[in-house]
Structures are given as structure tokens and as C-alpha cells.
Design an enzyme around this catalytic site. Structure first.
Site, mmCIF file in Angstrom:
data_model
loop_
_atom_site.group_PDB
_atom_site.id
_atom_site.type_symbol
_atom_site.label_atom_id
_atom_site.label_comp_id
_atom_site.label_asym_id
_atom_site.label_seq_id
_atom_site.Cartn_x
_atom_site.Cartn_y
_atom_site.Cartn_z
ATOM 1 N N GLU A 109 0.765 -1.124 -0.139
ATOM 2 C CA GLU A 109 -0.252 -0.056 0.077
ATOM 3 C C GLU A 109 0.649 1.365 -0.034
ATOM 4 O OE1 GLU A 109 -2.762 -0.139 3.218
ATOM 5 O OE2 GLU A 109 -3.777 -1.894 2.409
ATOM 6 N N GLU B 7 -5.248 -8.630 1.274
ATOM 7 C CA GLU B 7 -5.957 -8.395 2.317
ATOM 8 C C GLU B 7 -7.330 -8.009 2.370
ATOM 9 O OE1 GLU B 7 -4.063 -5.003 4.691
ATOM 10 O OE2 GLU B 7 -2.071 -5.647 4.289
HETATM 11 C C1 BGC Z 1 -2.959 -2.388 6.179
HETATM 12 C C2 BGC Z 1 -2.683 -3.218 7.612
HETATM 13 C C3 BGC Z 1 -3.765 -2.712 8.508
HETATM 14 C C4 BGC Z 1 -5.154 -2.986 7.525
HETATM 15 C C5 BGC Z 1 -6.420 -2.405 8.847
HETATM 16 C C6 BGC Z 1 -4.128 -2.129 5.901
HETATM 17 O O1 BGC Z 1 -4.217 -0.913 5.125
HETATM 18 O O2 BGC Z 1 -1.870 -3.050 5.186
HETATM 19 O O3 BGC Z 1 -1.375 -3.151 8.054
HETATM 20 O O4 BGC Z 1 -3.559 -3.316 9.787
HETATM 21 O O5 BGC Z 1 -5.024 -2.270 6.703
HETATM 22 O O6 BGC Z 1 -6.427 -1.188 8.917
#
Ligand code: BGC
Length: 439
Positions: A163, A340
Site C-alpha cells: 500500500e 488483504e
Molecule cells: C494495512 C494493514 C492494516 C489494515 C487494517 C491495511 O491498510 O496494510 O497493516 O492493519 O489495513 O487497517
């Protein structure tokens, strides 16, 4: 793509779970500095990652948790400051050995490692000389990547950056927007080139956000949405897939310097990648605003049924489908992984010593439905990683926000598998990527 071929995993990052902030020769990173109150940011309740989930010591146990969960893949990041104690000095053997042992444990458990090289924890020594704003960062990132490619020959999948939109816009690790954007993209391309030499599969994880105009019939709102798309998504996607920044980018935002690549740089940043990682959390709605140079203003989602998670993020699973389809439509249908996807919930441990996080189960189900829809529509989606394996240090929010399938009771470091862990385990075990389970 056969539905049953989709692989499932969980994701974490070094600073958020490892702890051991100054052990075995590790030097400080900017996140040690931030959480210790040495920089301009403040972490809620002054929480730090000094101990975090103590994964640095408990990783054999955590790998067993993952094995029991039945995941095919684990995405984690390496702490650069454990490896390179200064400039091109990437020889901290104890740090390297730690990751070798983690990887060995994963392979033993038949879990495919996906390694992120940079998940925001820049070594302090590099920040001191300007971080990503300094061209030297490219060389140093290459040294670090090459060290790890050599040290972990059995790891196939690598992710250069997590990101960039987030760490760049927050100024974590630089103080010059235009230079940092360009240097990060060039560093990505250089490492992608290097990865070919070592026979690695290389990608990058972007937090892409589909955007819709508030009023579809208004050409001004449509232009506002287009500007948001350029500034948030295309600013990364276009250089990586096409070798150039989106047109008009310098007219809609002031980056403190022009975003432009020369011929040589274009070639480097667009070094072909093997897969794209999408971190999907939400989508946005914008309308025209004459107050900003970029002419957009975000509008909240007020539609019935749109709920927010504990971080205030609107939960809109359809956006996952929409962003995957965009990759198919506009960028040649590259191999995709959802690297993610997850939500913060205000979990409590009940009297039965369990965490009944039904919101998280529904969240995963609804997002997996969208993965299925994408695959049905011939999107080249290969895998889904849930964020996160366990509750962890949520950056400036400290430990207050909980994203895990596993709850971690910090005073004792004991782990409790939440209901969502049990649900995900059954889902993977039954190979049930089918309507009847998701329906
Ligand atoms: C990030 C994580 C973070 C997650 C939840 C993502 O943008 O890569 O490190 O914990 O969001 O906020």
C-alpha cells in the site's frame, strides 16, 4: 479458473505482530520511533510494538495455529531493520536466521509463504537521510531484497510494497511527495527485475478503491470520480502496467514537483509483474467540489444496509468484485490475489471463554461471494488472504482495533481462536467454495 482452485490464506505484517523490537541486532525503524513518541505522530494510549504479539518468539506456535486452520498460504512481511543495520550492510545473521526458521516451519506445515519486503517499517537510519525522498533508497532497497532472495531460496512469492498510497500520503518514511512516489515506483521496478534473476514470482499490494460518482448523471460528479480514481488507484496502476502516470495527474494535484518518468525509468517501473495483490477494504463515493484542485469531495454512503466496521470503514463487498473486474477490463486481466480483506470488530471474550464474532463471519462470507462472482466472470483471481491471522498493533490506533481470526490476550500472550477462525477452517477443509455454504 476452477473455483475449487482458489487458495486461502491469512496475512500479517512484521511490526504489527513480531515485538522483539531491539533484539538480536535489530536497529530501530520509524515505527519504533513513532510509537516511542519520538516523531510527530501519536499512537493511541501510547501503545508500542515493542512486544506486540511476541510472534518473534511464538512463531512455531502461530504456524501450528495456521496449520490447524488449514490455510494454503501465509502472507507476512520482513522487518528491513532486522536485516540491514545500515545502508548496504544487510548482514545481520540473527535476523536472517529468524526468517529462515519461520519459512522452514511454514514449508514443513505445507503453507506457501508470500513475503512482503516493505510493510511501512522503514529503518530509522534511512529515514534520517530522507527515506523514500532520497534516491539512494532505491539502491538500499535492492541490496535488502537481493539479500533476502538469496537467504530464502525456497520462497517463490514476493511482494515489493504494501500500500504505497497509505505510507506515502501519511508521510511515513519521507518528506517529499513527488520524489517518494517516483523512488518507490522505481524501487519496485528494480526489485521486480532482480526477482526474474532469482526465479521469483513478484507482485505489489495496492489498496485499490473503486469509486462511484454521487450522481451518475452529472458530468461534474463523473469527472470528480475520475480524478479520485487517478489520484488513488491509477497513480500506481498506470506506471506499473503501462509505464506512465495517468494524464492530467499534475494538473489535479500539487505533489511539490512534477510526476514524470524519463524513457529509462518508464521501462524499469513497468517491468512485468507476475501477480497483483489487491488489499480490499472499501469503496468511495465522490461529488464535484470547486474548493479543491482535484475537484472532488467524498460523500458518505447512506444507503440502507451499508454498515460500518469498528474503524468506521463502510462495508461494501460489491466493491471487491468491481475492482477485480476493472483489472480485467482495463489492465489485461492480470493474475490477482486479494492480499488483504478484513474488518475491525469490537470483540469481547464471553463467559464461555470464546469470542463469538459473527460479524466477521458474515463479512468473510459476503466478500468470498464476490470472489466467486469475479471468478465466474473470468477474472484471473488466484487467492484470498484474510487480514488478519490475529489481533495486532493497528498502527496509530494501537491495540484497540481488532482484525484477527485469533484473539491475543496481551498480558499473558495467550491466543483464543474466535468463531470466525472455526468457520474459516471448516470452509477451507470442506473445500466449500460453493453457493450452498456461502448462500
Ligand atoms: C494495512 C494493514 C492494516 C489494515 C487494517 C491495511 O491498510 O496494510 O497493516 O492493519 O489495513 O487497517
Amino acid at each position: 479458473m476452477v473455483l475449487d482452485d482458489l487458495k486461502f490464506g491469512v496475512a500479517t505484517s512484521a511490526y504489527q505482530i513480531e515485538g522483539a523490537w531491539n533484539e538480536d541486532g535489530k536497529v530501530p525503524s520509524i515505527w519504533d520511533e513513532i510509537s516511542h513518541g519520538n516523531m510527530k505522530w501519536k499512537v493511541e494510549e501510547n501503545h508500542t510494538g515493542d512486544i506486540a504479539c511476541d510472534h518473534y518468539h511464538k512463531y512455531p506456535f502461530d504456524v501450528r495455529l495456521m496449520k490447524d486452520l488449514g490455510v494454503h498460504m501465509y502472507r507476512f512481511s520482513i522487518s528491513w531493520s532486522r536485516i540491514c543495520t545500515q545502508e548496504c550492510m544487510c548482514s545481520n545473521i540473527k535476523g536472517i536466521k529468524y526468517y529462515q526458521s519461520l519459512v522452514w516451519n511454514l514449508l514443513e506445515a505445507k503453507i506457501e509463504p508470500f513475503i512482503t519486503l516493505y510493510h511501512w517499517d522503514l529503518p530509522k537510519w534511512l529515514d534520517d537521510i530522507g527515506g523514500w525522498g532520497n534516491k539512494k533508497s532505491i539502491e538500499y532497497f535492492k541490496c535488502y531484497a537481493e539479500t533476502m532472495f538469496k537467504a530464502l531460496p525456497d520462497v517463490k512469492y514476493w511482494i515489493t510494497f504494501n500500500e504505497p498510497a497509505v505510507f506515502i500520503s501519511n508521510h511515513w518514511g519521507h518528506n517529499n511527495l513527488s520524489k517518494a512516489i517516483k523512488n518507490v515506483l522505481i524501487a519496485h521496478g528494480e526489485v521486480a527485475k532482480l526477482a526474474k534473476k532469482y526465479n521469483k514470482k513478484i507482485g505489489i499490494s495496492l489498496n485499490l478503491m473503486p469509486v462511484i460518482p454521487n450522481n451518475d448523471l452529472s458530468k461534474y460528479d463523473r469527472k470528480a470520480a475520475d480524478n479520485f480514481d487517478k489520484l488513488h488507484n491509477k497513480i500506481w496502476l498506470d506506471p506499473i502496467f503501462k509505464g506512465e502516470f495517468p494524464d492530467e495527474i499534475n494538473e489535479i494535484e500539487d505533489f511539490g514537483g512534477k510526476l514524470k518518468f524519463n524513457k529509462k525509468e518508464k521501462k524499469i517501473v513497468s517491468t512485468p509483474i507476475d501477480f497483483l495483490g489487491i488489499n480490499y477494504y472499501s469503496m468511495v463515493k465522490v461529488e464535484y467540489s470547486s474548493n479543491n484542485k482535484n475537484h472532488f469531495r467524498q460523500v458518505p454512503f447512506s444507503e440502507l444496509g451499508v454498515k460500518k466496521d469498528d474503524m468506521g470503514v463502510s462495508i461494501i463487498p460489491e466493491g471487491l468484485y468491481s475492482i477485480c473486474s476493472k483489472m480485467k477490463r482495463e489492465y489485461g486481466n492480470p493474475e490477482l490475489y486479494i492480499t488483504e480483506n478484513g474488518c475491525a470488530t469490537s470483540d469481547v471474550i464471553y463467559h464461555d471463554a470464546r469470542v463469538h464474532d459473527s460479524e466477521r463471519i458474515n463479512y468473510i462470507k459476503n466478500h468470498l461471494r464476490m470472489c466467486k462472482l469475479a471468478i465466474d466472470n473470468k477474472v484471473n483471481l488466484k487467492g484470498y488472504f484474510h487480514w488478519s491471522l490475529m489481533d495486532n498493533f493497528e498502527w496509530l490506533y494501537g491495540y484497540g482495533k481488532k482484525f484477527g481470526l485469533v484473539s491475543v490476550f496481551l498480558p499473558t500472550q495467550s491466543r483464543i481462536c474466535k468463531d470466525s477462525y472455526i468457520w474459516y477452517r471448516t470452509f477451507i477443509k470442506n473445500n466449500s467454495f460453493r453457493e450452498k455454504v456461502l448462500g
